[in-house]
Design an enzyme around this catalytic site. Structure first.
Site, PDB file in Angstrom:
ATOM      1  N   ALA A  72       1.025  -1.466   0.041  1.00  0.00           N
ATOM      2  CA  ALA A  72       0.092   0.101   0.061  1.00  0.00           C
ATOM      3  C   ALA A  72       0.963   0.925  -0.011  1.00  0.00           C
ATOM      4  O   ALA A  72       1.643   1.795   0.710  1.00  0.00           O
ATOM      5  CB  ALA A  72      -1.274  -0.073   1.148  1.00  0.00           C
ATOM      6  N   CYS A  73       0.291   1.825  -0.857  1.00  0.00           N
ATOM      7  CA  CYS A  73       1.314   3.684  -0.558  1.00  0.00           C
ATOM      8  C   CYS A  73       0.684   4.516  -0.647  1.00  0.00           C
ATOM      9  O   CYS A  73       1.497   5.764  -0.035  1.00  0.00           O
ATOM     10  CB  CYS A  73       1.307   3.770  -2.709  1.00  0.00           C
ATOM     11  SG  CYS A  73       0.268   4.046  -2.453  1.00  0.00           S
TER      12      CYS A  73
END
EC number: 2.1.1.37
Length: 305
Positions: A72-73
């Site tokens: 996840a960014c």
């Protein structure tokens, strides 16, 4: 043929790139059922797992040569807004890569994220964990436009190899493709620029863009995008996000860039299947990896071996 697995696989851009590079994607996993559904629709020969990868038993994953992962960014992205507790959980997804690498020790792992990932306070500890597993790390920030994708999309790729020294890659530099190669000015649902309810900031941005770029151009409808006034159709579009945020302006009318255009602006294969719901499709697109960029990287890794 090299075998790959894809963690946080999303709609499958990394998997599509691996396939283009001649790899077989044996297994793909994501926590979101919708993402798994559409990854499976486009990669029917891949085995799929829908689970929280921070809790996964990676002994269930098959042996592989290449580990692909896009943790996840959102916890790192400058577009995330004010930090909240859930960002800590999102940042922690990167540790699943370490866990999987510890179980399988593949020859190569490639981790994709926003460049700000390298400024995470625990990034040095994450790197140290990978080093402890015998990996040398080669982080590099690459722009998808340099792989011929009609989008400027700068992403950090950390290439981990079981070698004494970090791998040195020779990436091709392809000709930049303009957004105009994808955007169809005769298609879509257009509305007047001066429609009642349009915000004053949006109208001012469009007017400034018209002065700079002429009759037809791209404008960031939400936020400032890659420039307050927008950008020319004769260059790659700015980074696509998880919502439809780029508008096409032509004369006194405008429309949003469609998800089908977003698919092509990401460089996903022709006919790649997406949900009919535009918001869901954009959520998948905006979290994706550009396949041609992934393919170029994997070919360069193979050639450097």
């Amino acid at each position: 043929m090299l075998t790959a697995i894809d963690l946080f696989a999303g709609v499958g851009g990394f998997s599509a790139g691996a396939t283009m590079a001649g790899c077989r994607v044996a297994w793909a996993a994501n926590h979101w059922p919708t993402a798994v559904q559409w990854h499976a629709a486009n990669h029917p020969d891949t085995v799929h797992a829908c689970q929280d990868l921070q809790q996964a038993d990676f002994r269930d994953a098959p042996a592989h040569d290449i580990l692909l992962a896009s943790p996840a960014c959102q916890g790192h992205s400058p577009a995330r807004g004010k930090d909240r507790p859930h960002h800590d959980a999102q940042r922690a997804t990167a540790w699943a890569v370490v866990t999987c690498a510890e179980v399988h020790r593949p020859a190569v792992a490639v981790v994709e994220n926003v460049p700000e990932f390298a400024r995470w306070v625990l990034y040095p500890a994450w790197c140290a964990a990978m080093h402890a597993l015998g990996y040398a790390l080669a982080p590099m920030v690459l722009d998808a436009a340099d792989s011929g994708v009609p989008q400027h999309r700068r992403r950090l790729f950390v290439v981990a190899t079981r070698s004494r020294h970090p791998v040195e890659l020779r990436m091709p530099r392809r000709e930049h493709r303009p957004a105009a190669a994808v955007i169809d000015l005769s298609a879509g649902r257009w509305s007047p620029v001066a429609r009642p309810g349009r915000s004053a900031r949006t109208l001012a941005r469009i007017e400034a863009g018209r002065r700079q770029f002429g009759d037809a151009f791209l404008a960031p409808y939400y936020g400032s995008g890659s420039g307050e006034t927008g950008r020319s159709l004769h260059r790659p579009i700015g980074t696509l996000t998880t919502r439809a945020r780029w508008a096409v302006v032509r004369g006194d009318r405008m429309r949003m860039v469609s998800a089908s255009e977003g698919r092509d602006l990401m460089g996903l294969p022709a006919g790649y299947r997406l949900p009919a719901n535009e918001a869901t499709a954009w959520h998948l697109i905006g979290n994706g990896v550009c396949p041609q960029q992934a393919a170029d990287l994997l070919v360069a890794i193979r050639e450097a071996a």
